[in-house]
Design an enzyme around this catalytic site. Structure first.
Site, mmCIF file in Angstrom:
data_model
loop_
_atom_site.group_PDB
_atom_site.id
_atom_site.type_symbol
_atom_site.label_atom_id
_atom_site.label_comp_id
_atom_site.label_asym_id
_atom_site.label_seq_id
_atom_site.Cartn_x
_atom_site.Cartn_y
_atom_site.Cartn_z
ATOM 1 N N TYR A 111 0.857 -1.186 0.000
ATOM 2 C CA TYR A 111 0.000 0.000 0.000
ATOM 3 C C TYR A 111 0.888 1.229 0.000
ATOM 4 C CZ TYR A 111 -3.462 3.451 1.600
ATOM 5 O OH TYR A 111 -4.289 4.549 1.713
ATOM 6 N N ASP A 140 9.401 2.976 -0.306
ATOM 7 C CA ASP A 140 8.381 3.681 0.470
ATOM 8 C C ASP A 140 8.633 3.350 1.944
ATOM 9 O OD1 ASP A 140 6.193 4.657 1.767
ATOM 10 O OD2 ASP A 140 4.713 3.844 0.365
ATOM 11 N N LYS A 196 4.025 9.669 8.330
ATOM 12 C CA LYS A 196 3.620 9.959 9.712
ATOM 13 C C LYS A 196 4.735 9.978 10.760
ATOM 14 C CE LYS A 196 1.560 5.636 8.495
ATOM 15 N NZ LYS A 196 0.356 4.860 8.392
HETATM 16 C C1 LIG Z 1 3.859 2.214 3.148
HETATM 17 C C2 LIG Z 1 2.839 3.304 3.142
HETATM 18 N N1 LIG Z 1 2.893 4.266 2.201
HETATM 19 C C3 LIG Z 1 2.018 5.274 2.162
HETATM 20 C C4 LIG Z 1 1.012 5.366 3.086
HETATM 21 C C5 LIG Z 1 0.038 6.503 3.024
HETATM 22 O O1 LIG Z 1 0.243 7.379 4.073
HETATM 23 P P1 LIG Z 1 -0.929 8.369 4.550
HETATM 24 O O2 LIG Z 1 -1.963 7.517 5.188
HETATM 25 O O3 LIG Z 1 -0.224 9.297 5.508
HETATM 26 O O4 LIG Z 1 -1.401 9.082 3.343
HETATM 27 C C6 LIG Z 1 0.895 4.404 4.076
HETATM 28 C C7 LIG Z 1 -0.181 4.482 5.082
HETATM 29 O O5 LIG Z 1 -0.278 3.705 5.988
HETATM 30 C C8 LIG Z 1 1.837 3.342 4.121
HETATM 31 O O6 LIG Z 1 1.774 2.372 5.049
#
Ligand SMILES: Cc1ncc(COP(=O)(O)O)c(C=O)c1O
Length: 424
Positions: free
Chosen positions: A143, A238, A266
């Protein structure tokens, strides 16, 4: 356990908020329950609107590495707030956090945004702008937030590209996203060979933490590095979950693989809404105002959010045994879960790395999305309800991680293992 207040809030919430929540997983839909509304959080403990206390293993989905309401983070936020909430002009805290992030992770330049979604969306745009190519490769079960191009699943053929995984995503956008199999380098090579001059980037969760927790097999990440180099694609890691959690240098340092770009989220906001993308200087210099890739944000680099993030990152950097303590606590949890499941003869597979852990309700091993999907989600839902009733707050879905913080204690871990043992 009394739930009157939470139920009442949920009834009101559903009238004006879709599904009563501002992010779908909070609705407890996958476990067939109603959410507990949280009144406060401190250390490793959440307290709900009815006054029930829980040992928390969600940690706001990752950022609360120091625990909730860490006094140093709260103090930094209070101090910054007194000086004004937003300037729409550069401030010193933005410079400081950029220096800290670059020093800790090795990225050469970094741009702050407001969420992980925005970080990924912007990194992909920069990758496309830099390479002049349109397609990206992602992995099934990873994700990367809810930008259109990431809400895509594999299409029927390797040549056709992806299809939307959400209503409202244009098939034209989805067609540029190709989906490979996690831990399967051949599936990536196949896609790159089919589209030799078209792939701008391969984006990967270096530890997949959104299909439960799935570790990269030996050689998987370095193999992606080699394939990207061979086909002229950028490697984007990521690190929204792994950055500053697997260690000060995140997954890149942990696995010794250098990506071209990285995304953060975050964690670098210490609980405030923050994200960032960064990487090689030559790529980041294509971003506005230096280059032709446009990206902007009114609240990006917000002084209060920067203060929270800086306080958390500095404290993590300065606490010498922070990562070894996280590792030891989470090992105690994972080993305890695996041991009690085995004693009970329950089909449970525990995957763990650092302070990320997941108990899958399936025989292992779990190395990709297909494996993860074999889990008995009905059993997980019963497990979730059992644990919640005993004051242990897990993610309301099988396909999420357990996050351990520095505020968890050995006793909390043992209490958790004992409650899980009863269930198994
Ligand atoms: C690996 C990863 N990338 C991107 C995101 C997206 O982040 P946000 O929820 O702050 O938009 C998440 C959210 O949990 C994540 O786990």
């Amino acid at each position: 356990m009394k739930t009157t207040e939470s139920r009442e809030l949920f009834t009101r919430a559903r009238k004006h908020i879709p599904g009563g929540v501002n992010s779908p997983v909070r609705a407890f839909g996958s476990v067939g329950m109603e959410p507990r509304f949280i009144r406060s959080a401190n250390g490793a403990t959440l307290t709900d609107a009815d006054g029930n206390a829980y040992i928390d293993y969600v940690g706001s989905w990752g950022p609360m590495i120091l625990g909730h309401a860490d006094p140093d983070v709260v103090e930094a936020v209070n101090r910054a707030a007194r000086d004004g909430l937003s300037f729409g002009a550069p401030c010193g805290a933005e410079v400081e956090i950029a220096e800290v992030i670059c020093r800790m992770t090795g990225v050469e330049m970094v741009r702050m945004v407001n969420s992980g979604t925005e970080a990924v969306m912007s990194a992909l745009r920069a990758a496309r702008g830099f390479t002049g190519r349109d397609k990206v490769v992602k992995f099934a079960g990873c994700y990367h937030g809810h930008a259109d191009s990431m809400l895509v699943k594999a299409g029927s053929g390797l040549l056709t590209g992806g299809v939307p995984d959400s209503a409202g995503v244009s098939p034209v956008v989805a067609a540029d996203t190709l989906t490979a199999v996690y831990n399967d380098l051949e599936s990536v090579e196949e896609l790159l060979r089919r589209h030799p001059d078209d792939v701008a980037a391969v984006i990967v969760e270096p530890v997949a933490a959104n299909m439960g927790v799935v570790l990269p097999a030996d050689g998987f990440l370095s193999g992606l590095r080699t394939l990207c180099d061979r086909f002229g694609a950028l490697l984007i890691v990521d690190e929204v979950i792994t950055g500053f959690r697997l260690g000060p240098g995140g997954a890149q340092a942990h696995f010794g693989v250098r990506a071209d770009m990285a995304t953060y989220g975050k964690i670098i906001g210490g609980g405030m809404p923050v994200g960032a993308y960064g990487g090689r200087r030559d790529i980041m210099e294509t971003v506005a105002p230096l280059g032709p890739v446009y990206q902007a944000g009114t609240l990006a680099g917000n002084p209060v959010a920067m203060a929270a993030g800086l306080a958390q990152l500095r404290k993590l950097e300065q606490t010498k045994d922070a990562f070894s303590r996280l590792d030891a606590l989470t090992a105690r949890l994972a080993d305890g879960l695996a041991r009690t499941a085995k004693q009970a003869g329950a089909a449970v597979t525990v995957n763990r790395i650092g302070s990320l852990c997941c108990a899958f309700f399936t025989e292992g091993p779990v190395g990709n999305y297909e494996d993860a999907k074999r889990s008995d989600t009905k059993a997980y839902a019963r497990y979730f309800a059992h644990m919640l009733e005993r004051g242990i707050y897990l993610a309301p879905s099988q396909f999420e991680a357990m996050f351990v913080s520095l505020a968890h204690t050995g006793e909390m871990i043992d209490q958790t293992v004992a409650a899980a043992g009863e269930f198994f």
